[in-house]
Write a protein that holds these residues in place. Sequence first.
Motif, short mmCIF file in Angstrom:
data_model
loop_
_atom_site.label_atom_id
_atom_site.label_comp_id
_atom_site.label_asym_id
_atom_site.label_seq_id
_atom_site.Cartn_x
_atom_site.Cartn_y
_atom_site.Cartn_z
N UNK A 17 45.87 -39.19 17.87
CA UNK A 17 47.30 -39.59 18.08
C UNK A 17 47.91 -39.54 16.86
N UNK A 18 47.78 -40.23 15.83
CA UNK A 18 48.55 -40.01 14.40
C UNK A 18 48.58 -38.78 14.07
N UNK A 19 47.60 -37.87 14.14
CA UNK A 19 47.91 -36.18 13.42
C UNK A 19 48.86 -35.45 14.53
N UNK A 20 48.72 -35.83 15.89
CA UNK A 20 49.78 -35.35 16.73
C UNK A 20 51.21 -35.72 16.52
N UNK A 21 51.22 -37.24 16.04
CA UNK A 21 52.66 -37.60 15.87
C UNK A 21 53.07 -36.95 14.59
N UNK A 22 52.46 -36.87 13.69
CA UNK A 22 52.91 -36.03 12.48
C UNK A 22 53.22 -34.59 12.86
N UNK A 23 52.45 -33.88 13.37
CA UNK A 23 53.01 -32.48 13.86
C UNK A 23 54.11 -32.46 14.71
N UNK A 24 54.20 -33.46 15.66
CA UNK A 24 55.34 -33.62 16.60
C UNK A 24 56.73 -33.80 15.69
N UNK A 25 56.44 -34.82 14.85
CA UNK A 25 57.50 -35.11 14.04
C UNK A 25 58.24 -34.07 13.14
#
Length: 209
Positions: A17-25
Amino acid sequence: MPRVSQERLDARRRQILDAAARCFARNGFHATSMQDVLKEADLSAGAVYRYFTGKEELIAAIVAEVISEIRGAFQEAAARRPLPSPEILIGMVIRQILGKEPTLGPNGGSLYPRLMVQVWAETLRNPDLQNVLNDGFAQVRQPWVEIVEAYQDAGMMRADIPALSVARTLIALAQGFAAQYALFGDVPVQVVELGLKALMSMEDPAART
């Protein structure tokens, strides 16, 4: 074969989730591929798909989590006693939001406001996520109405203005700050604190005569 502990499973899900959040941001929901998430998380496809069936499920999880975290920041501030003045209260909310993951962008600032803007945009196209947002906002709004009523009872705010109107405006200040941060880069929280303090100090010239 030993069973994987729940703590380890939760940690791996958090990593994804943290990795996805960085990508999405950084790139938005729809410009980000699952390959981008795999690379950011430094995990294999099998490891990620064990937790999420695909990008849409990952997006839904991120949206729900962001809304929950923002709701928590507002509710935590609303529970403060003794009740701080409005500019301090709004500052508390903003600082808590800026301190959440994903915390660091390319210039050392928070990426979280960018993620918030992505979430708001996503809820416009997805009715299910819109319902999650509406429910989250309703849960934030009521304690902040009570805050305004407390300010009014203490003589800190005009009592002839509906508390709901003031509460929605205070919430909008924090939301607007997040949008400015996302659009224009690192903005000191003191800007909104000082601005709100100045607005709160305004007097009606007619009252002096």
